[in-house]
Motif scaffolding. Structure first.
Motif, mmCIF file in Angstrom:
data_model
loop_
_atom_site.group_PDB
_atom_site.id
_atom_site.type_symbol
_atom_site.label_atom_id
_atom_site.label_comp_id
_atom_site.label_asym_id
_atom_site.label_seq_id
_atom_site.Cartn_x
_atom_site.Cartn_y
_atom_site.Cartn_z
ATOM 1 N N GLN A 356 0.840 -1.211 -0.330
ATOM 2 C CA GLN A 356 0.296 -0.008 0.037
ATOM 3 C C GLN A 356 0.861 0.964 0.241
ATOM 4 O OE1 GLN A 356 -2.078 -0.936 3.662
ATOM 5 N NE2 GLN A 356 -4.138 -1.703 2.093
ATOM 6 N N GLU A 357 1.820 1.404 0.495
ATOM 7 C CA GLU A 357 3.009 2.585 0.854
ATOM 8 C C GLU A 357 4.251 2.695 0.198
ATOM 9 O OE1 GLU A 357 4.378 1.583 4.511
ATOM 10 O OE2 GLU A 357 2.297 1.826 5.532
ATOM 11 N N GLU A 358 5.134 3.556 -0.527
ATOM 12 C CA GLU A 358 6.071 3.044 -1.575
ATOM 13 C C GLU A 358 6.453 2.515 -0.642
ATOM 14 O OE1 GLU A 358 9.335 6.222 -2.672
ATOM 15 O OE2 GLU A 358 8.272 6.979 -1.331
ATOM 16 N N VAL A 359 7.297 1.237 -1.278
ATOM 17 C CA VAL A 359 8.180 0.139 -0.664
ATOM 18 C C VAL A 359 9.392 0.469 -0.993
ATOM 19 C CG1 VAL A 359 8.660 -1.947 -1.365
ATOM 20 C CG2 VAL A 359 6.437 -1.470 -2.550
ATOM 21 N N THR A 360 9.978 0.834 0.071
ATOM 22 C CA THR A 360 11.736 1.232 0.205
ATOM 23 C C THR A 360 12.695 -0.238 0.790
ATOM 24 O OG1 THR A 360 11.264 0.887 2.970
ATOM 25 C CG2 THR A 360 10.298 2.848 1.698
ATOM 26 N N ASP A 361 13.628 0.311 0.354
ATOM 27 C CA ASP A 361 14.187 -0.594 0.279
ATOM 28 C C ASP A 361 14.724 -1.238 2.077
ATOM 29 O OD1 ASP A 361 14.980 0.029 -2.354
ATOM 30 O OD2 ASP A 361 17.081 0.316 -1.986
ATOM 31 N N SER A 362 14.763 -0.490 2.720
ATOM 32 C CA SER A 362 14.972 -1.203 4.469
ATOM 33 C C SER A 362 13.136 -1.412 4.964
ATOM 34 C CB SER A 362 15.199 0.151 4.932
ATOM 35 O OG SER A 362 13.398 1.146 5.552
ATOM 36 N N ASN A 446 22.797 -4.950 17.686
ATOM 37 C CA ASN A 446 21.474 -4.881 17.638
ATOM 38 C C ASN A 446 22.204 -3.749 16.278
ATOM 39 O OD1 ASN A 446 18.723 -5.338 17.629
ATOM 40 N ND2 ASN A 446 19.019 -3.268 19.169
ATOM 41 N N ALA A 447 22.659 -3.534 17.792
ATOM 42 C CA ALA A 447 23.307 -1.770 16.425
ATOM 43 C C ALA A 447 23.442 -1.598 15.400
ATOM 44 C CB ALA A 447 24.140 -0.504 17.001
ATOM 45 N N ILE A 448 24.226 -2.887 14.737
ATOM 46 C CA ILE A 448 24.985 -3.411 13.204
ATOM 47 C C ILE A 448 23.647 -3.554 12.725
ATOM 48 C CG2 ILE A 448 26.602 -4.886 12.444
ATOM 49 C CD1 ILE A 448 28.104 -4.729 14.863
ATOM 50 N N LYS A 449 23.360 -5.001 13.360
ATOM 51 C CA LYS A 449 21.790 -5.151 12.710
ATOM 52 C C LYS A 449 21.209 -4.431 12.391
ATOM 53 C CE LYS A 449 18.230 -6.513 14.128
ATOM 54 N NZ LYS A 449 16.972 -7.374 15.239
ATOM 55 N N GLU A 450 21.039 -3.230 13.047
ATOM 56 C CA GLU A 450 20.024 -2.258 12.395
ATOM 57 C C GLU A 450 20.386 -1.185 11.696
ATOM 58 O OE1 GLU A 450 16.510 -1.091 13.922
ATOM 59 O OE2 GLU A 450 16.679 -3.532 14.452
ATOM 60 N N ALA A 451 21.272 -1.082 11.531
ATOM 61 C CA ALA A 451 22.418 -0.086 10.400
ATOM 62 C C ALA A 451 22.044 -0.941 9.457
ATOM 63 C CB ALA A 451 23.831 -0.203 10.892
ATOM 64 N N ILE A 457 25.509 0.728 6.213
ATOM 65 C CA ILE A 457 26.181 0.765 6.245
ATOM 66 C C ILE A 457 25.722 -1.040 5.284
ATOM 67 C CG2 ILE A 457 27.350 1.644 8.298
ATOM 68 C CD1 ILE A 457 26.886 -1.622 9.557
ATOM 69 N N LYS A 458 26.402 -1.816 4.172
ATOM 70 C CA LYS A 458 26.616 -2.760 3.923
ATOM 71 C C LYS A 458 26.411 -4.415 4.969
ATOM 72 C CE LYS A 458 26.499 -1.319 -0.523
ATOM 73 N NZ LYS A 458 26.769 -0.311 -0.858
ATOM 74 N N ASN A 459 25.696 -5.339 3.861
ATOM 75 C CA ASN A 459 26.357 -6.486 4.948
ATOM 76 C C ASN A 459 27.482 -7.035 4.559
ATOM 77 O OD1 ASN A 459 25.809 -8.806 6.718
ATOM 78 N ND2 ASN A 459 23.644 -9.492 5.128
ATOM 79 N N ASN A 460 28.530 -6.443 4.923
ATOM 80 C CA ASN A 460 29.336 -7.674 5.097
ATOM 81 C C ASN A 460 30.685 -7.324 6.578
ATOM 82 O OD1 ASN A 460 31.165 -4.631 4.809
ATOM 83 N ND2 ASN A 460 30.789 -5.184 2.565
ATOM 84 N N TYR A 461 31.693 -7.759 6.646
ATOM 85 C CA TYR A 461 32.469 -7.956 7.813
ATOM 86 C C TYR A 461 33.135 -5.773 8.047
ATOM 87 C CZ TYR A 461 36.123 -8.219 11.646
ATOM 88 O OH TYR A 461 36.480 -8.663 12.490
ATOM 89 N N GLU A 462 34.027 -6.206 7.360
ATOM 90 C CA GLU A 462 34.633 -4.514 7.217
ATOM 91 C C GLU A 462 33.192 -3.417 7.533
ATOM 92 O OE1 GLU A 462 36.748 -3.797 3.876
ATOM 93 O OE2 GLU A 462 37.145 -1.917 4.566
#
Ligand code: CTP
Length: 477
Positions: A356-362, A446-451, A457-462
């Motif tokens: 129904q809404e605009e589909v955002t990436d997050s 948790n902060a990393i996951k939320e980010a 941030i991207k889902n990688n180690y660095e």
């Protein structure tokens, strides 16, 4: 020629082939040698005539079924499982599972704990079976080998697609009240009709189902759910009064209320439609359960608002909370299957909100994170949930869901969120800051996951490692 003979002629090759199977050949030879009469009986014969695949064979012996089973097992050098109390014995050989039972005068007692009292003839045994279509037998005896014994004209009932008890239905059902649900299960599975006086007897005796164990009831319920169009079975369960006895929570969905000229839909009908829709696309029993339970908390959350009309706020949360209780009540397994159903009930509105809404990436990332590997099942449930009669509305939702699916694919390829594993583990955090297991470790993870989910941030180690440093600093580490 009578109908039975015509049918025997048509099935001749199949029956001959069946009787030449090594297992049946040996059974036939054994009973002839022992001078007792025996028959293939019940569901196997029914399914043979209906040309349905069937695996387990029941053999009824006018004499001691266990003795014959033991002799047959000896010839094949296989084990035989004897259930003395029930007078039955089971063996498996040449990919065929065979159960032997002595013919009884008493009621059919496969599952009863009471011992069998009286031995009987084939006729006695057939008299005490549940339905005419389940009382058919094929002879294994000299003289009439391969002929069909059909005292209640079950063949005509098979042809006319009718479920009927061989005796007064009140007696058949009081012998074993589970048969009331079996009648409905067969009607749903085979697309048959229950004849009127049999159905009336179910109505009269519905209350008697309380003496049957929940496990046996649920086995039948699952078969109804797994049938081609499960709504047929549930409608009959409702009409007969059985649903009120066995699954009252579902019945609460039934009914329409109207206030200030505003009506809400009948959620029982809607639920059954969703279940049928899922059944058309998937054979996953638990996905079908999720369809059945997706709106289960609507009655408990229903409110009327002058501006909004009828609302069911939070029914997905309450529904998922109710799921373990319902599973427990029905004696369904309280394991990962239950958790899966619970999860789908909880998430079933998410793709709709997204569409129904605009589909955002997050938002997509969060949905992927929450649904994990069950995302495809969730999307299937959501498609099935669109039951509006308005073609335009249906098309709009379905095409929005398509968009959500495309986005899901894009994001998954980019970010691999589906089976999210924290890119920086708790151990790394503890080692870097020389701390033990603590609140801080959880906060940073948790902060990393939320980010990641928010796309910061991207889902990688660095990137996760650098983000850890920022967060740790905030915490004074
Ligand atoms: N039966 C009965 N009453 C019951 C259960 C079974 O009379 N409550 C008889 C019927 O003759 C039935 C046979 O036992 O055909 C075998 O029972 P079962 O294996 O439970 O069912 P099937 O008819 O073989 O059907 P399905 O395999 O689909 O369960």
């Amino acid at each position: 020629m009578d109908k039975k003979t015509i049918l025997e002629t048509v099935l001749k090759d199949e029956i001959l082939q069946l009787l030449s199977h090594p297992t049946l050949k040996t059974i036939k030879e054994t009973v002839q040698l022992e001078n007792v009469r025996a028959y293939i009986i019940g569901g196997y014969v029914r399914d043979l005539i209906l040309q349905r695949p069937s695996k387990d064979i029941d053999i009824v012996v006018e004499g001691c079924g266990i003795d014959i089973a033991e002799k047959v097992a000896e010839k094949f050098g296989v084990q035989v499982n004897v259930f003395k109390n029930f007078g039955t014995a089971m063996l498996k050989t040449h990919e065929m599972e065979v159960e032997f039972v002595g013919a009884r005068k008493e009621s059919y007692r496969r599952e009863s704990r009471k011992p069998i009292v009286e031995n009987g003839s084939l006729e006695d045994d057939q008299n005490r079976r549940d339905f005419t279509i389940n009382a058919l037998a094929i002879s294994l005896n000299k003289g009439d080998l391969g002929s069909i014994v059909d005292p209640f004209d079950g063949i005509t009932d098979l042809e006319k697609k009718l479920i009927r008890t061989p005796q007064n239905p009140d007696i058949t059902f009081s012998d074993d009240p589970l048969r009331m649900i079996r009648a409905i299960r067969f009607a749903a599975q085979l697309n048959f009709t229950i004849v009127e006086d049999t159905f009336e007897a179910i109505r009269r005796n519905a209350g008697r189902i309380e003496i049957v164990s929940k496990e046996r009831i649920c086995e039948e319920l699952n078969k109804i759910i797994m049938s081609g169009k499960p709504s047929t079975g549930f409608e009959l369960l409702e009409k007969s009064g059985l649903l009120r006895q066995i699954f009252p929570q579902l019945l609460l969905l039934k009914g329409v209320e109207s206030k200030n000229g505003k009506r809400h839909k009948d959620n029982f009908e809607h639920t059954l439609q969703v279940l049928d829709n899922v059944a058309e696309k998937s054979d996953n029993l638990w996905l079908r359960w999720a369809a059945l339970l997706h709106d289960i908390a609507k009655p408990a959350t229903k409110k009327f608002d002058d501006k909004l009309g009828w609302t069911f706020h939070g029914h997905e949360f309450l529904g998922s909370k109710m799921t373990p209780g319902i599973f427990k009540y029905l004696k369904l397994p309280l394991n990962e299957k239950m958790k899966y159903v619970q999860k789908l009930v909880l998430l079933h509105l998410r793709p709709i909100v997204l569409a129904q809404e605009e589909v955002t990436d997050s938002a997509i990332r969060r949905l992927l994170f929450d649904a994990g590997d069950d995302i495809d099942d969730l999307m299937l449930l959501c498609d099935a949930d669109i039951t509006s009669k308005n073609r335009k509305t249906v098309d709009k939702y379905l095409s929005n869901f398509q968009l959500v699916r495309t986005k899901l694919k894009e994001i998954e390829e980019k970010d691999a969120i589906r089976n999210f594993q924290p890119p920086v583990s708790g151990e790394v955090i503890m080692e870097t800051y020389g701390i033990g297991p603590s609140k801080e470790v959880g906060l940073i993870k948790n902060a990393i996951k939320e980010a990641i989910l928010d796309g910061i941030i991207k889902n990688n180690y660095e990137e996760a490692y650098n983000y850890m440093k920022i967060e740790a600093e905030k915490l004074g580490l």
